[in-house]
Motif scaffolding. Sequence first.
Motif, PDB file in Angstrom:
ATOM      1  N   LYS A  65       0.837  -1.203   0.000  1.00  0.00           N
ATOM      2  CA  LYS A  65       0.000   0.000   0.000  1.00  0.00           C
ATOM      3  C   LYS A  65       0.870   1.251   0.000  1.00  0.00           C
ATOM      4  CE  LYS A  65      -4.013   2.133   0.396  1.00  0.00           C
ATOM      5  NZ  LYS A  65      -5.059   2.043  -0.655  1.00  0.00           N
ATOM      6  N   ALA A  69       1.424   4.126  -3.038  1.00  0.00           N
ATOM      7  CA  ALA A  69       1.070   5.527  -2.806  1.00  0.00           C
ATOM      8  C   ALA A  69       2.259   6.468  -2.927  1.00  0.00           C
ATOM      9  CB  ALA A  69       0.434   5.686  -1.422  1.00  0.00           C
ATOM     10  N   ILE A 230      -2.438   8.340   9.987  1.00  0.00           N
ATOM     11  CA  ILE A 230      -3.210   7.968   8.802  1.00  0.00           C
ATOM     12  C   ILE A 230      -3.488   6.471   8.828  1.00  0.00           C
ATOM     13  CG2 ILE A 230      -3.293   7.948   6.272  1.00  0.00           C
ATOM     14  CD1 ILE A 230      -1.156  10.177   6.334  1.00  0.00           C
ATOM     15  N   ILE A 232      -3.992   3.763   6.650  1.00  0.00           N
ATOM     16  CA  ILE A 232      -3.637   3.744   5.228  1.00  0.00           C
ATOM     17  C   ILE A 232      -4.613   2.945   4.364  1.00  0.00           C
ATOM     18  CG2 ILE A 232      -1.214   4.157   5.736  1.00  0.00           C
ATOM     19  CD1 ILE A 232      -0.621   1.251   5.199  1.00  0.00           C
ATOM     20  N   LEU A 240      -4.343   8.312  -0.382  1.00  0.00           N
ATOM     21  CA  LEU A 240      -3.213   8.157   0.530  1.00  0.00           C
ATOM     22  C   LEU A 240      -2.037   9.012   0.084  1.00  0.00           C
ATOM     23  CD1 LEU A 240      -1.829   6.901   2.960  1.00  0.00           C
ATOM     24  CD2 LEU A 240      -1.317   4.878   1.555  1.00  0.00           C
ATOM     25  N   GLN A 243      -2.727  12.532   1.181  1.00  0.00           N
ATOM     26  CA  GLN A 243      -2.567  12.739   2.623  1.00  0.00           C
ATOM     27  C   GLN A 243      -1.096  12.731   3.031  1.00  0.00           C
ATOM     28  OE1 GLN A 243      -4.868  11.697   5.730  1.00  0.00           O
ATOM     29  NE2 GLN A 243      -6.829  11.563   4.687  1.00  0.00           N
TER      30      GLN A 243
END
Length: 274
Positions: A65, A69, A230, A232, A240, A243
């Motif tokens: 992830k 991102a 966060i 995620i 993401l 952010q």
Amino acid sequence: ECDCAGFKALSSIQGNGVNKPDFGMIGYILGQVCTLKCKHCCESVPYIENPIIVDTGKVIKDIRKMAAACNTISRMEFIGGEPFLHTGLVEILQEIIATPNIGYGLVFTNATVMPSDKLIEVLKHPKIVLNFSGYKSTLSTILKNKVQKVKQKLKEEGVNFAFYNSDSRNWMDINHYEKRDLPDETLKEYHQKCFMYVCHRVFNGEFYGCPHQYSGIQLGKIKKYPYEFIEIHKLSDEELSAQLIKFKSLDFTEACRYCNLPYDAEIVPAALQL
């Protein structure tokens, strides 16, 4: 600040995303379990009442992830607790090796746990770096003997590692969470001069700004503030990315109000045991 040609080659990978952040370092906390009980642990491991070790599949999901991102992550560190206690470390490091926009993986160990033969083979990969904490003066004789056995085994197997001489340097006691009444301009200055402001943490699906913020949240001492904490997997890859970019633009985090770095933390011996 590194002139190593190999590192430059790994860290100069360019992703396809125009609006994705670059991180020099992200530390993944594999678990809250350790063979030591360091009084001034910056992750507050000895003080966590219900410690967990993150499931291997969850760690790999988190790595994927974050990699999706981000444009690049030059270095992903694996910490804890003690990383060698994580039974899925082989698979986790193989994920780092297979992820093109992560430069390399850095494993920190206190070397009190003998690694398996499979782990030793993965540690030989040029994309994986191993660092010994090198605590000597504060460890028991039994633990010192374990460290020597692990060190000798890795040497025999041809694993390259860096061995920190912690006896030549001290730690700082940051296990305090009293709120400081400081103006924003002062907090901005402190944030810029704090050596931990780039030490971001990921733990069990959550992104934290630094070890102190992570520890404070785990202990219930610091609140979860937007953009510096966060979750995620509640966001799309694009959300993401946005952010994380927002996080990198912050002048300071609210957690800075509850931290005694960079000037007011007491100097203490490294790895002093409870």
